[in-house]
Design a protein around this motif. Structure first.
Motif, PDB file in Angstrom:
ATOM      1  N   ALA A  73       0.725  -0.681  -0.047  1.00  0.00           N
ATOM      2  CA  ALA A  73      -0.078  -0.287   0.287  1.00  0.00           C
ATOM      3  C   ALA A  73       0.716   1.148   0.031  1.00  0.00           C
ATOM      4  CB  ALA A  73      -1.163  -0.343   1.483  1.00  0.00           C
ATOM      5  N   PRO A  74       0.742   2.729  -0.849  1.00  0.00           N
ATOM      6  CA  PRO A  74       1.725   3.711  -1.716  1.00  0.00           C
ATOM      7  C   PRO A  74       1.667   4.063   0.069  1.00  0.00           C
ATOM      8  CG  PRO A  74      -0.180   3.438  -2.604  1.00  0.00           C
ATOM      9  CD  PRO A  74      -0.654   2.327  -1.743  1.00  0.00           C
ATOM     10  N   LEU A  75       0.135   4.519   0.632  1.00  0.00           N
ATOM     11  CA  LEU A  75       0.562   5.645   1.582  1.00  0.00           C
ATOM     12  C   LEU A  75       1.090   5.572   2.785  1.00  0.00           C
ATOM     13  CD1 LEU A  75      -3.656   5.787   1.822  1.00  0.00           C
ATOM     14  CD2 LEU A  75      -2.222   7.061   0.625  1.00  0.00           C
ATOM     15  N   GLU A  76       1.979   6.799   3.369  1.00  0.00           N
ATOM     16  CA  GLU A  76       2.564   6.798   4.804  1.00  0.00           C
ATOM     17  C   GLU A  76       2.741   9.091   4.777  1.00  0.00           C
ATOM     18  OE1 GLU A  76       7.223   7.513   1.951  1.00  0.00           O
ATOM     19  OE2 GLU A  76       6.510   5.694   2.711  1.00  0.00           O
ATOM     20  N   PRO A 132     -18.554  23.197  -9.138  1.00  0.00           N
ATOM     21  CA  PRO A 132     -17.290  23.340  -8.524  1.00  0.00           C
ATOM     22  C   PRO A 132     -15.846  22.241  -8.850  1.00  0.00           C
ATOM     23  CG  PRO A 132     -19.338  23.234  -7.516  1.00  0.00           C
ATOM     24  CD  PRO A 132     -19.775  22.462  -8.878  1.00  0.00           C
ATOM     25  N   GLN A 133     -15.117  23.025  -8.121  1.00  0.00           N
ATOM     26  CA  GLN A 133     -13.688  22.342  -8.484  1.00  0.00           C
ATOM     27  C   GLN A 133     -12.899  22.108  -7.579  1.00  0.00           C
ATOM     28  OE1 GLN A 133     -11.940  22.034 -11.673  1.00  0.00           O
ATOM     29  NE2 GLN A 133     -14.712  22.831 -12.005  1.00  0.00           N
ATOM     30  N   ALA A 134     -13.126  20.589  -7.785  1.00  0.00           N
ATOM     31  CA  ALA A 134     -12.269  19.591  -6.518  1.00  0.00           C
ATOM     32  C   ALA A 134     -11.953  18.529  -7.005  1.00  0.00           C
ATOM     33  CB  ALA A 134     -13.087  19.091  -4.971  1.00  0.00           C
ATOM     34  N   GLU A 135     -10.401  18.441  -5.798  1.00  0.00           N
ATOM     35  CA  GLU A 135      -9.772  17.290  -6.247  1.00  0.00           C
ATOM     36  C   GLU A 135     -10.779  15.233  -5.858  1.00  0.00           C
ATOM     37  OE1 GLU A 135      -6.257  16.266  -7.187  1.00  0.00           O
ATOM     38  OE2 GLU A 135      -6.504  18.643  -7.611  1.00  0.00           O
ATOM     39  N   ASP A 136     -10.408  14.541  -6.305  1.00  0.00           N
ATOM     40  CA  ASP A 136     -10.608  13.395  -5.959  1.00  0.00           C
ATOM     41  C   ASP A 136      -9.584  12.509  -5.004  1.00  0.00           C
ATOM     42  OD1 ASP A 136     -13.692  12.149  -6.977  1.00  0.00           O
ATOM     43  OD2 ASP A 136     -12.414  12.316  -9.082  1.00  0.00           O
ATOM     44  N   GLU A 137     -10.477  12.196  -3.206  1.00  0.00           N
ATOM     45  CA  GLU A 137      -8.856  11.982  -2.312  1.00  0.00           C
ATOM     46  C   GLU A 137      -9.066  10.191  -2.701  1.00  0.00           C
ATOM     47  OE1 GLU A 137     -13.006  12.220  -0.745  1.00  0.00           O
ATOM     48  OE2 GLU A 137     -12.067  13.542  -2.136  1.00  0.00           O
ATOM     49  N   PRO A 138      -7.906  10.031  -2.211  1.00  0.00           N
ATOM     50  CA  PRO A 138      -7.905   8.679  -2.186  1.00  0.00           C
ATOM     51  C   PRO A 138      -8.893   7.399  -1.630  1.00  0.00           C
ATOM     52  CG  PRO A 138      -5.496   9.143  -1.721  1.00  0.00           C
ATOM     53  CD  PRO A 138      -6.291  10.426  -1.714  1.00  0.00           C
ATOM     54  N   ALA A 139      -9.617   6.155  -2.087  1.00  0.00           N
ATOM     55  CA  ALA A 139     -10.332   5.957  -1.638  1.00  0.00           C
ATOM     56  C   ALA A 139     -10.668   4.367  -2.122  1.00  0.00           C
ATOM     57  CB  ALA A 139     -12.199   6.220  -1.822  1.00  0.00           C
ATOM     58  N   ARG A 140      -9.471   3.508  -2.117  1.00  0.00           N
ATOM     59  CA  ARG A 140      -9.200   2.070  -1.977  1.00  0.00           C
ATOM     60  C   ARG A 140      -9.657   1.794  -0.757  1.00  0.00           C
ATOM     61  NH1 ARG A 140      -3.617   2.736  -4.790  1.00  0.00           N
ATOM     62  NH2 ARG A 140      -4.037   4.315  -2.137  1.00  0.00           N
ATOM     63  N   VAL A 141     -10.195   0.227  -1.021  1.00  0.00           N
ATOM     64  CA  VAL A 141     -10.749  -0.219   0.513  1.00  0.00           C
ATOM     65  C   VAL A 141     -10.340  -2.058   0.331  1.00  0.00           C
ATOM     66  CG1 VAL A 141     -12.901  -0.391  -0.633  1.00  0.00           C
ATOM     67  CG2 VAL A 141     -12.923  -1.024   1.747  1.00  0.00           C
ATOM     68  N   THR A 142     -10.426  -1.991   0.943  1.00  0.00           N
ATOM     69  CA  THR A 142      -9.861  -3.964   1.592  1.00  0.00           C
ATOM     70  C   THR A 142     -11.405  -3.879   1.924  1.00  0.00           C
ATOM     71  OG1 THR A 142      -7.369  -4.045   0.366  1.00  0.00           O
ATOM     72  CG2 THR A 142      -8.423  -6.233   1.563  1.00  0.00           C
ATOM     73  N   ALA A 143     -11.845  -4.771   1.984  1.00  0.00           N
ATOM     74  CA  ALA A 143     -12.774  -5.512   2.545  1.00  0.00           C
ATOM     75  C   ALA A 143     -12.205  -6.747   3.678  1.00  0.00           C
ATOM     76  CB  ALA A 143     -14.124  -6.359   1.946  1.00  0.00           C
ATOM     77  N   LEU A 144     -12.558  -6.278   4.797  1.00  0.00           N
ATOM     78  CA  LEU A 144     -12.062  -6.805   6.412  1.00  0.00           C
ATOM     79  C   LEU A 144     -13.097  -6.617   7.710  1.00  0.00           C
ATOM     80  CD1 LEU A 144     -10.074  -8.198   7.779  1.00  0.00           C
ATOM     81  CD2 LEU A 144      -9.297  -6.034   8.208  1.00  0.00           C
ATOM     82  N   TRP A 145     -13.971  -7.862   7.575  1.00  0.00           N
ATOM     83  CA  TRP A 145     -15.398  -7.262   8.731  1.00  0.00           C
ATOM     84  C   TRP A 145     -14.535  -8.123   9.722  1.00  0.00           C
ATOM     85  CZ3 TRP A 145     -17.529  -5.218   5.310  1.00  0.00           C
ATOM     86  CH2 TRP A 145     -17.756  -5.453   3.387  1.00  0.00           C
ATOM     87  N   HIS A 146     -14.211  -8.788  10.528  1.00  0.00           N
ATOM     88  CA  HIS A 146     -13.110  -9.044  11.570  1.00  0.00           C
ATOM     89  C   HIS A 146     -11.709  -9.822  11.213  1.00  0.00           C
ATOM     90  CE1 HIS A 146     -13.603 -13.707  11.097  1.00  0.00           C
ATOM     91  NE2 HIS A 146     -14.487 -13.275  10.591  1.00  0.00           N
TER      92      HIS A 146
END
Length: 979
Positions: A358-361, A474-488
Motif C-alpha cells: 500500500a503506497p500511503l505513508e 465546483p472544482q475539487a480533487e478526488d481523494e484516495p478511496a481504495r478499500v479492502t473488505a475486512l469484517w473481522h
C-alpha cells in the motif's frame, strides 16, 4: 485548562462559554458543540452501558449512527431518554445523565450479566424461557420487564408543544453535503421550488469534518457560502435540524424538524414539527456511514470510528485522545492519521490491514503493513492495543475504519433492495427506487469529493429535465478511496463485537448460522443484531460479511435486510402534534351546549361529541337521584333531550329509494312520502353494522339517521356503495349532522308541549300525525323545521329539528313552554335507562358480532330483495339454534344490582369458559320498576324464558341469580308511543 482535550481550531464559537452537567458533574463547552464533543473536550470517556451485558461504552461515532452514547437530557417533565449525545446540541444549563445502569455508571451492579455471557448467547431467550412453563408469569416476565428499556421517561405531562405541517416543492434535496448542496443550487438557480433538508444544525455534511478544498478554499467555507446563497433565495426553503424519516406513496416524504431542541426553554414555540412534504422529484444525498472492524475488545471506551475522530478534530477542535492509534483497511484511515498529526496529536501507529505494498505513508508515523488488532486493554477507557504479531502499542484512542456504507435507507421504503458493489465493498441503492427519487454522492457509492459534486449537479439536471449544462461545477480533487473488505480479525482474542448497543458478537452470528438461521432476516431477529436505536448502521454490513464467510457465500449471494421508516427515532409527540390532551381531537358541542352549561349539566364524551349526561338539581347528592328523577318525569309528564349528535344523512335523487332499499336489510322501496321506517343495516358479511331511521320527505328525498358513534363510518360506507357498487344510480349524499339541531320531546304530555310551538297550520293530532309520521313544518312563527314522530324511550315522543343556528333558541323555547307541564331536560344517562327498559339495542348490542337473529330482528331481513348482507346473514353458522339471543334479565333478589360485563352460567356450574352461556351487554337501575334490569345475550334465549341462571362477575367477585325475561320491560305492546 477547563477543557484539557480542546484544540485551537474548529468551527465552534470560542467567544462564549456554555455550562452543562453530566451525571451531576459540571463541565464547560462552546456554542457549536454537541454534548459528545463537549464531553470529549473535558476528557470524559465512559458515557454509558451496553444493553445486554452492561459493558462500559464510550463515544463511538459523531452522528445519528451513534450506538453507545445514549443519554437522558433535560430534567423534570422535559426529561428525554435515549438521546444521542452526538447530535444533541449544547446549550447553557444542559443537564444530561447516563442511563441503563444500576448504581453508578462506573460501578454498574448489572455488569454481573457479563459474567453470565457464556449462558446468554444468541437465542438464549428462545431456549431459556420456555421452561418450566409456570415460571413465565411469576419469574421470567417480571424480571425481563424490570430490566427492559434503556432510559426513563419522567412520567409527567410533557410541557412542550409539537406541530405538524405540509410543504410542496419541485425538488426535495435530502442531505446538505457536497452532493446535496450542488443539487439544490443547480435547481434553485433554474428557478425551481427547492426544499433542502439536513439533520445537522450546520450544513455541509462531511465538508465540515474534512480538510478538503472546494474552489480553492476550505470545504466548510464553501458550504457555508452556498448555504447562505440558498437561504437568501425566495424559491428555496433551507431546513437544518431536519431529518427526512421516510419515503411514502405519491411523492410523499415525512420530515422531523427540531425547532427548539437546542434551546434551554422553547417557550411558546413548538419543540418539533413533523412535516409532510409532497415533492415532484427528490435527490437523496444522505451521504455514507463509516463501519468498524470486529476484533477483541473493539467496544472499549476510546475505540472510535476514524471518520468520527476527524470530525471531532476538524469541526469541534477536540482531540479524542493524547496518543491515538489508527486501524484501517482503506485509504480513509490514513487521512485521519494525517489530520491528527497536523493538529499536533501524537499518532502511535497506523495499522493497515492491507498488503505491505500500500503506497500511503506519513513521515514520522509508524506504519504496520498487513497488521491486525486482536485485543485491547483498559477497564473504563482504552490503554493498550495488541497486534496479531504480539506487539503492544500504548494508546488512549483507537481510530478504526473498515470502509463506508452508503445511506440507502430511504431507497428501501418502497421495498427496493440494495445491491452489492465489490469496488467499494458496500451496498448501494438498487434499481427499484421510490418514484421520482434519484440518488447522488456518497449515498449512491460516489465516495470521493469531486465525484459527489459532479453527481449532485447531474442528479438535479436529470430530475428536473433542465436544459443546458447548469451552473459551473465546483472544482475539487478526488481523494484516495481504495478499500479492502475486512469484517473481522480472524486471530482475535476474546469477544469481537458487531452490534455495540445490543452486545452481538461474531460468535453470535456464527452460532445462528450453525443452528440453521442462514437468511439475513432470520439472523437479525435471532441475534437482535441491528435492532438497536442505530438500526444497525455500523453493524449490519460487517455482520453480513461474517455470515457470508461462515456460509461460504459471497455477500451478493447472502443479501441484506432492507429498511423501513423512520430513519431515526421520532417522538410520539411529534406524530401527534397538537392533537393531545383536550386537543386530541376536536370537541363537538351540541347547539344546546351553552344552555346546558347554564343548567349545571354534567357532560360526557359520546362519539366525538360532548353531551349532557344528567342535570342535577339542588339537594341531589348522587347522580342516580338526578337520573331517576329525569326518567320518572319523562314517563309521567314530558322531557326534552338534545339528540343532534345522531348522524343525519340527506339522500336525494331519482333512485334514492332504490339505493336505501339495497342499503337496509328491510324494505324501503315502497315507503310512502311522509312516513318514517326503522332500518337495520348489515355489513357485507351479514353481521349488523348499525341501525336508525329513514324518513321520506319527498319522492326523491330521504333523511337517514344513524347512531352517534357510527355516523362517519356509515356515511363512508354509503359513499363507497354509491361510487363503487352502484355508480349507475342517480343518488346524492350529504351529511347533515351539523346542519340541523334536533331534540327529542318524549312523554305523555309531549304533544301538548309541541302544540305550543308548532305553527297553527300543522295538525299534530294522533289522527293527522300518527306514529312514524314525518313532515317539513314551521315552528315559533315561521322557523323552518322537520318533525318526526318516533320514540327511543317507549313513550309518546317526537323529534323536532331546526337549522342549527336556531338550536339554542329552540331548547329555551321548549323548556319555557314545558315548565307548566312538568317538563324537564334529560341527558344521555336517562335516555340509556329508558331504552333498556324498552329493550332497544344500542352500541353495546351493536358491537359488530351480532346478527339480526341474535337481536330478535330476523323478521326485518327481506330475503326477496338484493341488499347488503342479506345473503351472508343466512349462512348456517349465523342461524344456529344455540346462538346467543338478546333477552332481558332481572335479579331474583330485587335488591341486587346488575352490572354489564357479567357472564351467564347455569346454577351449580363452575365459572369457566367452557360453561359460559353468554354475557350481560347493558344494565341499569329502573326507577320505573324499582329494581335493576339488564339486556344481554344468552344461548337459546327465547327457549329459556323464565329460567334462572347466574350472572357471574369474577373481577368484582359477584354471583347474582337472574331470571331470563322479555327484553321489553316497559309497555311491551307499544300502547304508549302510539297514543
Amino acid at each position: 485548562m477547563n477543557q484539557p482535550f480542546r484544540l485551537h481550531d474548529g468551527l465552534i464559537d470560542r467567544s462564549a462559554t456554555l455550562s452543562f452537567t453530566f451525571d451531576d458533574r459540571a463541565f464547560e463547552g462552546h456554542p457549536g458543540d454537541t454534548l459528545a464533543s463537549a464531553l470529549l473536550a473535558n476528557g470524559v470517556r465512559l458515557v454509558g452501558r451496553s444493553f445486554k451485558y452492561h459493558r462500559p461504552r464510550g463515544i463511538f461515532a459523531a452522528g445519528s449512527e451513534e450506538p453507545n452514547a445514549l443519554v437522558e437530557v433535560r430534567a423534570g417533565a422535559r426529561r428525554e431518554p435515549n438521546t444521542r449525545a452526538t447530535v444533541a446540541e449544547l446549550f447553557e444549563g444542559l443537564e444530561a445523565r447516563s442511563q441503563n445502569h444500576r448504581g453508578s455508571l462506573k460501578r454498574d451492579l448489572l455488569a454481573v450479566n457479563d459474567l453470565l455471557a457464556p449462558f446468554l448467547t444468541a437465542g438464549f431467550y428462545y431456549k431459556t424461557f420456555m421452561w418450566p412453563r409456570r415460571f413465565w408469569e411469576k419469574v421470567y416476565e417480571p424480571a425481563i420487564r424490570n430490566a427492559a428499556g434503556l432510559g426513563r421517561l419522567s412520567g409527567e405531562t410533557d410541557p412542550d408543544s409539537y406541530d405538524k405541517g405540509f410543504l410542496h416543492c419541485d425538488l426535495l434535496v435530502i442531505g446538505a453535503g457536497p452532493a446535496g448542496l450542488t443539487a439544490a443550487l443547480t435547481a434553485a438557480r433554474a428557478g425551481r421550488r427547492v426544499i433542502l433538508a439536513d439533520e445537522d444544525f450546520r450544513l455541509g455534511g462531511r465538508l465540515n469534518a474534512e480538510t478538503l478544498e472546494v474552489n480553492g478554499r476550505a470545504g466548510a467555507e464553501w458550504a457555508a457560502a452556498v448555504a447562505g446563497e440558498l437561504s437568501a433565495m425566495e424559491n428555496v426553503r433551507v431546513m437544518a435540524r431536519t431529518t427526512v424519516i421516510g419515503a411514502f406513496d405519491h411523492g410523499g416524504y415525512g420530515a422531523l424538524q427540531r425547532m427548539t431542541d437546542h434551546l434551554p426553554d422553547p417557550g411558546a414555540a413548538p419543540r418539533q414539527v413533523f412535516w409532510r412534504i409532497r415533492a415532484r422529484h427528490a435527490v437523496l444525498a444522505a451521504g455514507a456511514t463509516e463501519r468498524a472492524i470486529a476484533f477483541g475488545g473493539n467496544e472499549r471506551p476510546g475505540v472510535m470510528l476514524a471518520g468520527a475522530v476527524r470530525t471531532y478534530l476538524n469541526r469541534y477542535g477536540v482531540a479524542p485522545g493524547r496518543r491515538v492509534a489508527v486501524f484501517t483497511s482503506n485509504d480513509d484511515g490514513w487521512r485521519t492519521a494525517s489530520d491528527l498529526r497536523e493538529q499536533g496529536v501524537e499518532v502511535a501507529a497506523v495499522i493497515d490491514a492491507r498488503d505491505c505494498n500500500a503506497p500511503l505513508e506519513l513521515p514520522g508515523v509508524e506504519a504496520v503493513r498487513g497488521g491486525r488488532v486482536v485485543e485491547t486493554r483498559g477497564r473504563h477507557a482504552l490503554k493498550e492495543v495488541r497486534l496479531a504479531d504480539g506487539r503492544r502499542i500504548e494508546a488512549d484512542c483507537l481510530a478504526v475504519s473498515g470502509g463506508w456504507n452508503p445511506n440507502v435507507h430511504l431507497t428501501c421504503h418502497h421495498r427496493g433492495r440494495p445491491v452489492w458493489r465489490d469496488d467499494i465493498a458496500a451496498f448501494v441503492p438498487g434499481p427499484d427506487l421510490p418514484p421520482g427519487m434519484m440518488v447522488a454522492g456518497a449515498a449512491a457509492g460516489d465516495l470521493t469529493l469531486a465525484a459527489a459534486l459532479r453527481a449532485g449537479r447531474e442528479a438535479a439536471l436529470s430530475a428536473l429535465d433542465l436544459d443546458g449544462p447548469g451552473p459551473d461545477l465546483p472544482q475539487a480533487e478526488d481523494e484516495p478511496a481504495r478499500v479492502t473488505a475486512l469484517w473481522h480479525v480472524a486471530e482475535t482474542r476474546g469477544r469481537a463485537w458487531l452490534d455495540l448497543q445490543n452486545d452481538v458478537t461474531v460468535k453470535d452470528v456464527r452460532l445462528a448460522a450453525q443452528e440453521g438461521y442462514r437468511a439475513v432476516e432470520q439472523v437479525k431477529r435471532y441475534t437482535t443484531l441491528g435492532m438497536a436505536t442505530d438500526q444497525g448502521r455500523t453493524a449490519n454490513v460487517p455482520a453480513i460479511g461474517v455470515l457470508a464467510e461462515t456460509l461460504g457465500r459471497s455477500i451478493a449471494e447472502t443479501g441484506t435486510t432492507i429498511f423501513r421508516p423512520p430513519y431515526t427515532p421520532v417522538p410520539v409527540g411529534a406524530f401527534a402534534g397538537r392533537s393531545r390532551g383536550p386537543d386530541l381531537r376536536p370537541i363537538r358541542r351540541t347547539p344546546s351546549h351553552d344552555w346546558a352549561v347554564e343548567q349545571g349539566a354534567v357532560f360526557v364524551e359520546a362519539g366525538q361529541w360532548l353531551r349532557a349526561q344528567w342535570f342535577p338539581r339542588t339537594g341531589e347528592t348522587h347522580w342516580r337521584e338526578s337520573v331517576d328523577r329525569e326518567v320518572r318525569q319523562v314517563r309521567s309528564a314530558v322531557g326534552v333531550c338534545d339528540v343532534t349528535t345522531l348522524g343525519k344523512i340527506e339522500v336525494q335523487g331519482r333512485d334514492a329509494a332504490t339505493f336505501l332499499n339495497r342499503i337496509y336489510a328491510n324494505g324501503f322501496a315502497r315507503l310512502p312520502v311522509g312516513r318514517v321506517r326503522y332500518g337495520l343495516m348489515l355489513r357485507e358479511d351479514g353481521f349488523v353494522c348499525d341501525d336508525g331511521t329513514a324518513a321520506r320527505l319527498a319522492e326523491d328525498h330521504f333523511v337517514m339517521t344513524t347512531t352517534t358513534a357510527n355516523a362517519g363510518l356509515v356515511f363512508r360506507n354509503l359513499e363507497f356503495y354509491r361510487q363503487c357498487h352502484w355508480p349507475d344510480l342517480d343518488v346524492h349524499l350529504i351529511s347533515g349532522t351539523d346542519q340541523w339541531a334536533q331534540f327529542a320531546v318524549a312523554g305523555p304530555r309531549s304533544r301538548e308541549l309541541l302544540g305550543k310551538l308548532v305553527d297553527a297550520d300543522t295538525d299534530i293530532s294522533n289522527e293527522a300525525f300518527p306514529f312514524m309520521a314525518c313532515a317539513e313544518i314551521t315552528v315559533c312563527g315561521g322557523v323552518p323545521a322537520r318533525l318526526f314522530r318516533i320514540s327511543f324511550s317507549g313513550e309518546l315522543a317526537y323529534e323536532v329539528a331546526v337549522p342549527a343556528r336556531y338550536g339554542d333558541a329552540l331548547i329555551r323555547a321548549l323548556m319555557a313552554a314545558g315548565g307548566p307541564l312538568g317538563g324537564v331536560p334529560y341527558g344521555t344517562e336517562a335516555l340509556g335507562v329508558m331504552r333498556i327498559e324498552k329493550g332497544h339495542p344500542a352500541g353495546n348490542e351493536l358491537n359488530g358480532q351480532t346478527t339480526a337473529l341474535d337481536l330478535g330482528m330476523d323478521r326485518l331481513v327481506n330475503r326477496k330483495k338484493v341488499a347488503i348482507g342479506n345473503v351472508l346473514c343466512d349462512r348456517p353458522e349465523m342461524k344456529r339454534e344455540d346462538r346467543s339471543r338478546l333477552m332481558g334479565f332481572r335479579p331474583v333478589d330485587r335488591t341486587r344490582e346488575l352490572r354489564s360485563g357479567a357472564h351467564f352460567v347455569d346454577r351449580g356450574e363452575a365459572v369457566t369458559t367452557g360453561n359460559d352461556l353468554g354475557w350481560m351487554s347493558s344494565a341499569a337501575w329502573s326507577p320505573t320498576l324499582g329494581h335493576s334490569i339488564g339486556l344481554g345475550f344468552i344461548r337459546r334465549g327465547a327457549a329459556r324464558l323464565g329460567d334462572v341462571v347466574v350472572a357471574a362477575d369474577p373481577l368484582r367477585d359477584e354471583m347474582i341469580e337472574v331470571e331470563i325475561v322479555s327484553p321489553h320491560f316497559v309497555d311491551p305492546d307499544g300502547e304508549r308511543l302510539r297514543g
